[in-house]
Design a protein around this motif. Structure first.
Motif, PDB file in Angstrom:
ATOM      1  N   LEU A 101       0.826  -1.203   0.000  1.00 35.21           N
ATOM      2  CA  LEU A 101       0.000   0.000   0.000  1.00 35.21           C
ATOM      3  C   LEU A 101       0.855   1.245   0.000  1.00 35.21           C
ATOM      4  CD1 LEU A 101      -2.858   1.276   0.272  1.00 35.21           C
ATOM      5  CD2 LEU A 101      -2.544   1.147   2.761  1.00 35.21           C
ATOM      6  N   LEU A 102       1.937   1.221   0.778  1.00 33.14           N
ATOM      7  CA  LEU A 102       2.784   2.397   0.944  1.00 33.14           C
ATOM      8  C   LEU A 102       3.669   2.646  -0.279  1.00 33.14           C
ATOM      9  CD1 LEU A 102       3.798   4.648   2.796  1.00 33.14           C
ATOM     10  CD2 LEU A 102       5.444   3.020   3.752  1.00 33.14           C
ATOM     11  N   ALA A 103       4.247   1.581  -0.849  1.00 34.34           N
ATOM     12  CA  ALA A 103       5.198   1.760  -1.950  1.00 34.34           C
ATOM     13  C   ALA A 103       4.591   2.504  -3.143  1.00 34.34           C
ATOM     14  CB  ALA A 103       5.753   0.407  -2.381  1.00 34.34           C
ATOM     15  N   PRO A 104       3.400   2.132  -3.636  1.00 33.69           N
ATOM     16  CA  PRO A 104       2.824   2.899  -4.754  1.00 33.69           C
ATOM     17  C   PRO A 104       2.565   4.359  -4.403  1.00 33.69           C
ATOM     18  CG  PRO A 104       1.725   0.781  -4.522  1.00 33.69           C
ATOM     19  CD  PRO A 104       2.580   0.960  -3.305  1.00 33.69           C
ATOM     20  N   ARG A 105       2.167   4.614  -3.143  1.00 36.78           N
ATOM     21  CA  ARG A 105       1.914   6.010  -2.754  1.00 36.78           C
ATOM     22  C   ARG A 105       3.202   6.821  -2.759  1.00 36.78           C
ATOM     23  NH1 ARG A 105      -2.706   5.881   2.051  1.00 36.78           N
ATOM     24  NH2 ARG A 105      -4.304   4.817   0.813  1.00 36.78           N
ATOM     25  N   LEU A 106       4.286   6.214  -2.321  1.00 37.81           N
ATOM     26  CA  LEU A 106       5.571   6.919  -2.344  1.00 37.81           C
ATOM     27  C   LEU A 106       6.016   7.187  -3.778  1.00 37.81           C
ATOM     28  CD1 LEU A 106       7.492   5.051   0.513  1.00 37.81           C
ATOM     29  CD2 LEU A 106       6.562   7.374   0.558  1.00 37.81           C
ATOM     30  N   LEU A 107       5.775   6.222  -4.668  1.00 37.13           N
ATOM     31  CA  LEU A 107       6.139   6.430  -6.069  1.00 37.13           C
ATOM     32  C   LEU A 107       5.327   7.573  -6.687  1.00 37.13           C
ATOM     33  CD1 LEU A 107       6.480   2.737  -7.294  1.00 37.13           C
ATOM     34  CD2 LEU A 107       8.310   4.436  -7.182  1.00 37.13           C
ATOM     35  N   ARG A 108       4.050   7.615  -6.376  1.00 35.40           N
ATOM     36  CA  ARG A 108       3.216   8.701  -6.917  1.00 35.40           C
ATOM     37  C   ARG A 108       3.651  10.050  -6.352  1.00 35.40           C
ATOM     38  NH1 ARG A 108      -0.878   4.526  -6.202  1.00 35.40           N
ATOM     39  NH2 ARG A 108      -1.566   3.810  -8.274  1.00 35.40           N
ATOM     40  N   LEU A 109       4.076  10.059  -5.094  1.00 34.74           N
ATOM     41  CA  LEU A 109       4.586  11.294  -4.505  1.00 34.74           C
ATOM     42  C   LEU A 109       5.860  11.733  -5.211  1.00 34.74           C
ATOM     43  CD1 LEU A 109       4.346  13.437  -2.276  1.00 34.74           C
ATOM     44  CD2 LEU A 109       5.660  11.916  -0.783  1.00 34.74           C
ATOM     45  N   ARG A 110       6.767  10.781  -5.462  1.00 33.86           N
ATOM     46  CA  ARG A 110       7.996  11.111  -6.196  1.00 33.86           C
ATOM     47  C   ARG A 110       7.673  11.599  -7.596  1.00 33.86           C
ATOM     48  NH1 ARG A 110      11.849   6.138  -6.273  1.00 33.86           N
ATOM     49  NH2 ARG A 110      12.918   7.570  -7.711  1.00 33.86           N
ATOM     50  N   ALA A 111       6.623  11.043  -8.203  1.00 40.72           N
ATOM     51  CA  ALA A 111       6.258  11.437  -9.564  1.00 40.72           C
ATOM     52  C   ALA A 111       5.855  12.909  -9.642  1.00 40.72           C
ATOM     53  CB  ALA A 111       5.123  10.557 -10.078  1.00 40.72           C
ATOM     54  N   MET A 112       5.334  13.450  -8.531  1.00 40.78           N
ATOM     55  CA  MET A 112       4.934  14.853  -8.520  1.00 40.78           C
ATOM     56  C   MET A 112       6.130  15.769  -8.739  1.00 40.78           C
ATOM     57  SD  MET A 112       2.239  14.743  -5.330  1.00 40.78           S
ATOM     58  CE  MET A 112       1.955  16.518  -5.397  1.00 40.78           C
ATOM     59  N   PHE A 113       7.338  15.259  -8.424  1.00 39.29           N
ATOM     60  CA  PHE A 113       8.555  16.057  -8.576  1.00 39.29           C
ATOM     61  C   PHE A 113       9.545  15.355  -9.507  1.00 39.29           C
ATOM     62  CE2 PHE A 113       6.768  16.433  -4.313  1.00 39.29           C
ATOM     63  CZ  PHE A 113       6.488  17.797  -4.243  1.00 39.29           C
ATOM     64  N   GLY A 114       9.022  14.410 -10.304  1.00 41.54           N
ATOM     65  CA  GLY A 114       9.899  13.556 -11.091  1.00 41.54           C
ATOM     66  C   GLY A 114      10.303  14.077 -12.446  1.00 41.54           C
ATOM     67  N   GLY A 115       9.690  15.163 -12.906  1.00 43.50           N
ATOM     68  CA  GLY A 115      10.044  15.697 -14.217  1.00 43.50           C
ATOM     69  C   GLY A 115       9.821  14.665 -15.306  1.00 43.50           C
ATOM     70  N   THR A 116      10.861  14.381 -16.077  1.00 46.56           N
ATOM     71  CA  THR A 116      10.750  13.430 -17.187  1.00 46.56           C
ATOM     72  C   THR A 116      10.519  12.006 -16.693  1.00 46.56           C
ATOM     73  OG1 THR A 116      13.169  13.156 -17.234  1.00 46.56           O
ATOM     74  CG2 THR A 116      12.209  14.808 -18.707  1.00 46.56           C
ATOM     75  N   HIS A 117      10.794  11.750 -15.405  1.00 43.15           N
ATOM     76  CA  HIS A 117      10.593  10.411 -14.853  1.00 43.15           C
ATOM     77  C   HIS A 117       9.205  10.238 -14.244  1.00 43.15           C
ATOM     78  CE1 HIS A 117      14.819   9.555 -15.450  1.00 43.15           C
ATOM     79  NE2 HIS A 117      15.133  10.651 -14.788  1.00 43.15           N
ATOM     80  N   ALA A 118       8.379  11.246 -14.314  1.00 43.23           N
ATOM     81  CA  ALA A 118       7.089  11.192 -13.631  1.00 43.23           C
ATOM     82  C   ALA A 118       6.212  10.068 -14.162  1.00 43.23           C
ATOM     83  CB  ALA A 118       6.366  12.529 -13.763  1.00 43.23           C
TER      84      ALA A 118
END
Length: 254
Positions: A136-153
């Motif tokens: 449950l936590l891992a996908p949420r952390l990835l989506r949070l990183r995507a908010m600041f991920g630029g081309t990796h979003a």
């Protein structure tokens, strides 16, 4: 771009000879991730197919929610490309789950199977509560990183979808192996020789699943990539080349 019904998949085909289908891990973006060294060497002897799964990379549609949907999508792709079958299927990481489901559902299409440090099927050891919280936590952390991920979003969001369904995917494949099994074709399971530190129970579960996967066929064998981590295609591509040659019965590359 190849039309497979209600969407199109991005695929790359290179080389000539027997067909080798490479199914990648992660979210499913497979074009360009296997490494030029591996693809070039394989293409000298076989027809190499890589592709992006639906809803990932340059492919259209939505990300499939089940491994069965992914396997059937791949079958439509291969039919649309009019490739020589049966083929050897090479599944890396999560791609190992997809190729197992494909082989269980469409055994006549399969000449051999190579699994590259595949994701274990079934239920991992340990507390169910801890597992549920982790997935449950891992996908949420990835989506949070995507908010600041630029081309990796986008890749981060795509990977989050994959991880959300990971537990169901592992159970789905374990059930297919139990009910249908895999065809009695040559199987090679390549396991990483250099692993990050993990709990002993999880390591034993992973190694046991790799042995069981090889044991699905009388022609199965586990191979250890001694110099590689999970990134076997990039760090020790020659062992994958050797495995493909063996399952296809080709003489070793000099």
């Amino acid at each position: 771009m190849v039309d497979v019904g209600d969407h199109a998949l991005c695929a790359q085909v290179r080389g000539k000879g027997p067909t080798a289908v490479l199914d990648c891990g992660g979210s499913g973006q497979g074009v360009g991730v296997w490494g030029e060294e591996l693809e070039r060497a394989l293409a000298e002897r076989v027809t190499v197919v890589t592709y992006d799964r639906a809803g990932v990379g340059r492919s259209g549609g939505s990300q499939a929610r089940t491994v069965t949907e992914m396997a059937d999508d791949l079958r439509r792709l291969l039919r649309a490309l009019h490739l020589e079958l049966p083929a050897v299927f090479v599944g890396w990481s999560y791609g190992g789950l997809v190729t197992q489901l494909y082989a269980a559902r469409h055994p006549g299409d399969v000449a051999g199977l190579v699994f590259v440090d595949p994701t274990a099927s079934g239920t991992p050891p340990g507390s169910a509560l801890v597992r549920d919280l982790s997935f449950l936590l891992a996908p949420r952390l990835l989506r949070l990183r995507a908010m600041f991920g630029g081309t990796h979003a986008r890749p981060l969001r795509e990977l989050a979808v994959t991880l959300t369904g990971m537990q169901n995917a592992m159970r789905e494949v374990a059930q297919a192996r139990q009910e249908s099994g895999l065809p009695p074709v040559p199987i090679r399971v390549i396991t990483a020789g250099r692993r990050p530190r993990m709990p002993k129970a999880h390591l034993e579960h992973l190694n046991a699943d790799h042995r069981a996967l090889a044991g699905q066929s009388p022609h199965g064998q586990v191979m250890v990539a001694e110099r590689a981590s999970h990134q076997v295609p990039l760090e020790q591509p020659e062992i994958i080349i050797q495995a493909v040659e063996e399952v296809l019965g080709l003489p070793p590359t000099s």
